[in-house]
Design an enzyme around this catalytic site. Structure first.
Site, PDB file in Angstrom:
ATOM      1  N   SER A 125       0.892  -1.162   0.041  1.00  0.00           N
ATOM      2  CA  SER A 125      -0.144   0.118  -0.033  1.00  0.00           C
ATOM      3  C   SER A 125       0.844   1.278   0.013  1.00  0.00           C
ATOM      4  O   SER A 125       2.004   1.399   0.764  1.00  0.00           O
ATOM      5  CB  SER A 125      -0.941   0.123   1.287  1.00  0.00           C
ATOM      6  OG  SER A 125      -1.421   1.253   1.566  1.00  0.00           O
ATOM      7  N   TYR A 150      -1.974  -1.275  10.970  1.00  0.00           N
ATOM      8  CA  TYR A 150      -2.416  -1.786   9.402  1.00  0.00           C
ATOM      9  C   TYR A 150      -1.094  -1.402   8.404  1.00  0.00           C
ATOM     10  O   TYR A 150      -0.653  -2.148   7.922  1.00  0.00           O
ATOM     11  CB  TYR A 150      -3.473  -1.068   8.710  1.00  0.00           C
ATOM     12  CG  TYR A 150      -3.518  -1.197   7.404  1.00  0.00           C
ATOM     13  CD1 TYR A 150      -4.052  -2.543   6.503  1.00  0.00           C
ATOM     14  CD2 TYR A 150      -3.575  -0.158   6.347  1.00  0.00           C
ATOM     15  CE1 TYR A 150      -3.891  -2.651   5.383  1.00  0.00           C
ATOM     16  CE2 TYR A 150      -3.582  -0.271   5.200  1.00  0.00           C
ATOM     17  CZ  TYR A 150      -3.800  -1.427   4.643  1.00  0.00           C
ATOM     18  OH  TYR A 150      -3.857  -1.436   3.078  1.00  0.00           O
ATOM     19  N   LYS A 154       1.985  -3.863   6.429  1.00  0.00           N
ATOM     20  CA  LYS A 154       2.417  -3.682   5.084  1.00  0.00           C
ATOM     21  C   LYS A 154       3.851  -3.583   5.189  1.00  0.00           C
ATOM     22  O   LYS A 154       4.536  -4.117   4.017  1.00  0.00           O
ATOM     23  CB  LYS A 154       1.659  -2.740   4.449  1.00  0.00           C
ATOM     24  CG  LYS A 154      -0.002  -2.915   4.045  1.00  0.00           C
ATOM     25  CD  LYS A 154      -0.012  -4.235   3.412  1.00  0.00           C
ATOM     26  CE  LYS A 154      -1.500  -4.424   3.104  1.00  0.00           C
ATOM     27  NZ  LYS A 154      -1.869  -5.645   2.496  1.00  0.00           N
ATOM     28  N   PHE A 179      -2.483   2.579  -4.615  1.00  0.00           N
ATOM     29  CA  PHE A 179      -3.005   4.008  -4.150  1.00  0.00           C
ATOM     30  C   PHE A 179      -4.338   3.853  -3.644  1.00  0.00           C
ATOM     31  O   PHE A 179      -4.606   3.010  -2.819  1.00  0.00           O
ATOM     32  CB  PHE A 179      -2.677   5.094  -5.022  1.00  0.00           C
ATOM     33  CG  PHE A 179      -1.093   5.598  -4.967  1.00  0.00           C
ATOM     34  CD1 PHE A 179       0.068   4.517  -5.461  1.00  0.00           C
ATOM     35  CD2 PHE A 179      -0.683   6.715  -4.176  1.00  0.00           C
ATOM     36  CE1 PHE A 179       1.163   4.943  -5.025  1.00  0.00           C
ATOM     37  CE2 PHE A 179       0.543   6.889  -4.019  1.00  0.00           C
ATOM     38  CZ  PHE A 179       1.534   5.988  -4.489  1.00  0.00           C
TER      39      PHE A 179
END
Ligand code: UDP
Length: 334
Positions: A125, A150, A154, A179
């Site tokens: 992300s 979160y 990633k 994105f």
């Protein structure tokens, strides 16, 4: 053509990617515990493509169940979508997020090594860029400084995959930094279906349009942006899905780790999105200006040149397409 395992393949991005892969002639195997999706997505994928993916209702962190899948299917490549993704929930339940997202990834990598599967594409992300660099974010911009657990999952999984590729010269890792994926398949058979109150802008707008919520809260109108509202790089989920097909082709021919932004390179503000949605669909979206949401950046948009040059992929759909398709899907739920 490859046999590709999609973990989390019945989710929003996974299901669209399954469709694009099947349409390009790849074989698709889906592993999903249905924690945020449903079994009928497999039927819908079949309805769109005329091909039925193999489906395993398993938790990817369940070592035995995952090994049984690898035993049965000769998986040549994995696209790893499975993971929790709600930012606010990750702040409230950090351990649940770290446990689930990291366990899933580690078990998957170990199982791949055991069965001699050497290609993995990971759903990362743009959140990994945090607030460290100005936009546009480039793949070599600094990462870290994430504002929630979160985002850190990633970041950590990216690191784990990079280290794994460094240690195993056969391994091919592609990190895709998404994105803001929005929109839905033009058939309106698959799309984004958040449980509870949506966190993200587009599903919130479509629920207001459907009368499920009475207004949208615009989180802050005093950012250093042209109209004061937050600017993001929205990308149509079908474009994003096609980016995965390009990444899979790339992973077949390379080893080591490569990172790509998947965005359009174009920033759109919250107010611009509201107006675009109203125009595309002939509707009015009531909104009120609300306080800023903690952790939000003023700007987030991609530098897209690397994906274009190396993957020969670029987003083709515009904001109007995204608004039209998102609404068409939401209407289908009514
Ligand atoms: N946003 C908003 N109201 C909402 C949800 C989001 O104003 O109900 C804004 C948010 O502050 C951000 C943009 O819309 O500027 C995109 O938010 P989203 O949660 O979709 O994506 P992210 O912020 O994670 O990039």
């Amino acid at each position: 053509m490859s046999k590709v395992l999609l973990t989390g393949g019945t989710g929003f991005i996974g299901s669209h990617t399954a469709v694009e892969l099947l349409e390009k002639g790849h074989e698709v195997v889906i592993a999903d515990n249905l924690s945020n999706s449903s079994r009928d997505i497999v039927d819908r994928i079949e309805k769109i493509t005329g091909k039925r993916p193999a489906f395993y209702e398993i938790d990817v962190a369940d070592r035995g169940a995952l090994a049984a899948l690898f035993e049965k299917e000769s998986v040549e490549a994995v696209i790893h979508f499975a993971g929790y993704k709600a930012v606010g929930e990750s702040v409230a339940k950090p351990l649940m997020y770290y446990r689930n997202n990291l366990d899933t990834s580690l078990t998957l990598l170990e199982t791949m090594a055991r069965f001699g599967c050497h290609r993995i594409i990971f759903s990362s992300s743009s959140t990994v860029y945090g607030a460290l660099s100005p936009c546009p974010f480039r793949e070599d911009s600094p990462v870290g400084g994430c504002s929630n657990p979160y985002g850190w999952t990633k970041f950590m999984i990216e690191k784990i995959l990079q280290d794994a590729a460094r240690a195993d010269e056969q391994l091919s890792v592609v990190l895709l930094r998404y994105f803001n994926p929005v929109g839905a398949h033009e058939s309106a058979l698959i799309g984004e279906k958040p449980g509870g109150i949506p966190n993200n802008l587009m599903p919130f707008i479509t629920q207001v349009a459907a009368g499920k919520r009475d207004h949208l809260n615009v989180f802050g109108d005093d950012y250093e942006t042209p109209d004061g509202t937050g600017v993001r790089d929205y990308i149509h989920v079908v474009d994003l899905a096609r980016g995965h097909v390009a990444a899979l082709n790339y992973a077949e021919k390379h080893t080591g780790t490569e990172i790509f932004n998947l965005g359009t390179g174009k920033g759109t503000s919250v107010m611009e999105m509201i107006r675009a949605f109203e125009k595309a669909n002939g509707l009015t979206i009531p909104f009120v200006i609300a306080p800023r949401r903690p952790g939000d950046l003023a700007f987030s948009y991609a530098e897209t040149g690397k994906a274009e040059t190396v993957l020969h992929w670029k987003a083709e759909k515009n904001i109007e397409d995204m608004c039209r398709d998102a609404w068409r899907f939401e209407k289908g739920l009514l």
